[in-house]
Write a protein that holds these residues in place. Sequence first.
Motif, PDB file in Angstrom:
ATOM      1  N   SER A  98      -1.803   8.981   4.417  1.00  0.00           N
ATOM      2  CA  SER A  98      -0.609   8.824   5.255  1.00  0.00           C
ATOM      3  C   SER A  98       0.297   7.703   4.751  1.00  0.00           C
ATOM      4  O   SER A  98       1.495   7.692   5.071  1.00  0.00           O
ATOM      5  CB  SER A  98      -1.009   8.544   6.707  1.00  0.00           C
ATOM      6  N   TYR A  99      -0.250   6.787   3.960  1.00  0.00           N
ATOM      7  CA  TYR A  99       0.548   5.673   3.449  1.00  0.00           C
ATOM      8  C   TYR A  99       1.678   6.133   2.529  1.00  0.00           C
ATOM      9  O   TYR A  99       2.601   5.372   2.260  1.00  0.00           O
ATOM     10  CB  TYR A  99      -0.332   4.683   2.694  1.00  0.00           C
ATOM     11  N   ARG A 100       1.603   7.366   2.038  1.00  0.00           N
ATOM     12  CA  ARG A 100       2.686   7.861   1.174  1.00  0.00           C
ATOM     13  C   ARG A 100       4.004   7.953   1.925  1.00  0.00           C
ATOM     14  O   ARG A 100       5.070   7.928   1.306  1.00  0.00           O
ATOM     15  CB  ARG A 100       2.327   9.244   0.629  1.00  0.00           C
ATOM     16  N   ASP A 144       0.839  -1.205   0.000  1.00  0.00           N
ATOM     17  CA  ASP A 144       0.000   0.000   0.000  1.00  0.00           C
ATOM     18  C   ASP A 144       0.877   1.259   0.000  1.00  0.00           C
ATOM     19  O   ASP A 144       0.523   2.272  -0.621  1.00  0.00           O
ATOM     20  CB  ASP A 144      -0.941   0.010   1.207  1.00  0.00           C
ATOM     21  N   HIS A 145       1.996   1.211   0.691  1.00  0.00           N
ATOM     22  CA  HIS A 145       2.920   2.349   0.665  1.00  0.00           C
ATOM     23  C   HIS A 145       3.410   2.603  -0.753  1.00  0.00           C
ATOM     24  O   HIS A 145       3.406   3.748  -1.226  1.00  0.00           O
ATOM     25  CB  HIS A 145       4.099   2.084   1.605  1.00  0.00           C
ATOM     26  N   PHE A 146       3.810   1.552  -1.439  1.00  0.00           N
ATOM     27  CA  PHE A 146       4.323   1.743  -2.794  1.00  0.00           C
ATOM     28  C   PHE A 146       3.219   2.182  -3.757  1.00  0.00           C
ATOM     29  O   PHE A 146       3.464   2.992  -4.654  1.00  0.00           O
ATOM     30  CB  PHE A 146       5.011   0.464  -3.287  1.00  0.00           C
ATOM     31  N   LEU A 147       2.004   1.678  -3.556  1.00  0.00           N
ATOM     32  CA  LEU A 147       0.889   2.155  -4.377  1.00  0.00           C
ATOM     33  C   LEU A 147       0.676   3.651  -4.136  1.00  0.00           C
ATOM     34  O   LEU A 147       0.475   4.416  -5.086  1.00  0.00           O
ATOM     35  CB  LEU A 147      -0.380   1.369  -4.058  1.00  0.00           C
ATOM     36  N   ALA A 148       0.715   4.075  -2.891  1.00  0.00           N
ATOM     37  CA  ALA A 148       0.512   5.489  -2.579  1.00  0.00           C
ATOM     38  C   ALA A 148       1.629   6.358  -3.150  1.00  0.00           C
ATOM     39  O   ALA A 148       1.361   7.444  -3.686  1.00  0.00           O
ATOM     40  CB  ALA A 148       0.408   5.684  -1.066  1.00  0.00           C
ATOM     41  N   THR A 149       2.861   5.892  -3.066  1.00  0.00           N
ATOM     42  CA  THR A 149       3.983   6.709  -3.553  1.00  0.00           C
ATOM     43  C   THR A 149       4.042   6.751  -5.077  1.00  0.00           C
ATOM     44  O   THR A 149       4.576   7.704  -5.647  1.00  0.00           O
ATOM     45  CB  THR A 149       5.336   6.207  -3.004  1.00  0.00           C
ATOM     46  N   HIS A 150       3.486   5.752  -5.736  1.00  0.00           N
ATOM     47  CA  HIS A 150       3.471   5.713  -7.204  1.00  0.00           C
ATOM     48  C   HIS A 150       2.050   5.857  -7.757  1.00  0.00           C
ATOM     49  O   HIS A 150       1.757   5.419  -8.867  1.00  0.00           O
ATOM     50  CB  HIS A 150       4.082   4.400  -7.699  1.00  0.00           C
ATOM     51  N   TRP A 151       1.184   6.446  -6.976  1.00  0.00           N
ATOM     52  CA  TRP A 151      -0.244   6.524  -7.310  1.00  0.00           C
ATOM     53  C   TRP A 151      -0.492   7.051  -8.718  1.00  0.00           C
ATOM     54  O   TRP A 151      -1.345   6.542  -9.453  1.00  0.00           O
ATOM     55  CB  TRP A 151      -0.957   7.394  -6.278  1.00  0.00           C
TER      56      TRP A 151
END
Length: 198
Positions: free
Chosen positions: A134-136, A82-89
């Motif tokens: 916040s997951y970013r 989920d962090h990587f999805l948020a950072t590469h949204w």
Amino acid sequence: MNYLAHLYLADDRPLSLIGNLMGDFHKGAVDANLPEDIRLGILRHRRIDSFTDSHTLFKRSRGRLSGPHRRYAGILIDMFYDHFLATHWEVYSDVPLDDFAARVYSIVRQNRSQLPARMQRSMHYLVETDLLRSYRNIDGIDRALKGIATRLTRPSPLGQAITELERNYQFLEADFSEFFPELVRFAATRPETAPDVA
């Protein structure tokens, strides 16, 4: 997968989003009294989890974790992805994450009465802490893991598990970048059918 990925992979209809969130809170046969979009959302959530848990790349990511964290590898990799999805949204969506999250929070608030009692507290936390955005940040994932650790009945090392993300960051990011497009294709090409109902 965790909240953000399930929401991203849901149909765009509000009750589908609710159903995809509900997947972790609704066990057993799907209640026939639930609206159809919620029932299909629960099924989609389960199908996505099944595909993810059995996938070679997800297993590879789990294998990167060390020591006491291996027992919680499924939870951790879900969160890290989920962090990587948020950072590469922006790679996966034309809708900014801020707008997507705001819409989800609005839908959750409007459909509170549809949520099982055991889900209400988690959804309140999701909205009030702006969890999806916040997951970013690594700090956001760290706070979420510490929150999960406090809700478990037994002591766990989840509160210190952010070190696994930091130590394996590039490898896990590469795993995610290879895996997620496959998951998107899977979710798009295997629509749900009418669920078994209780």
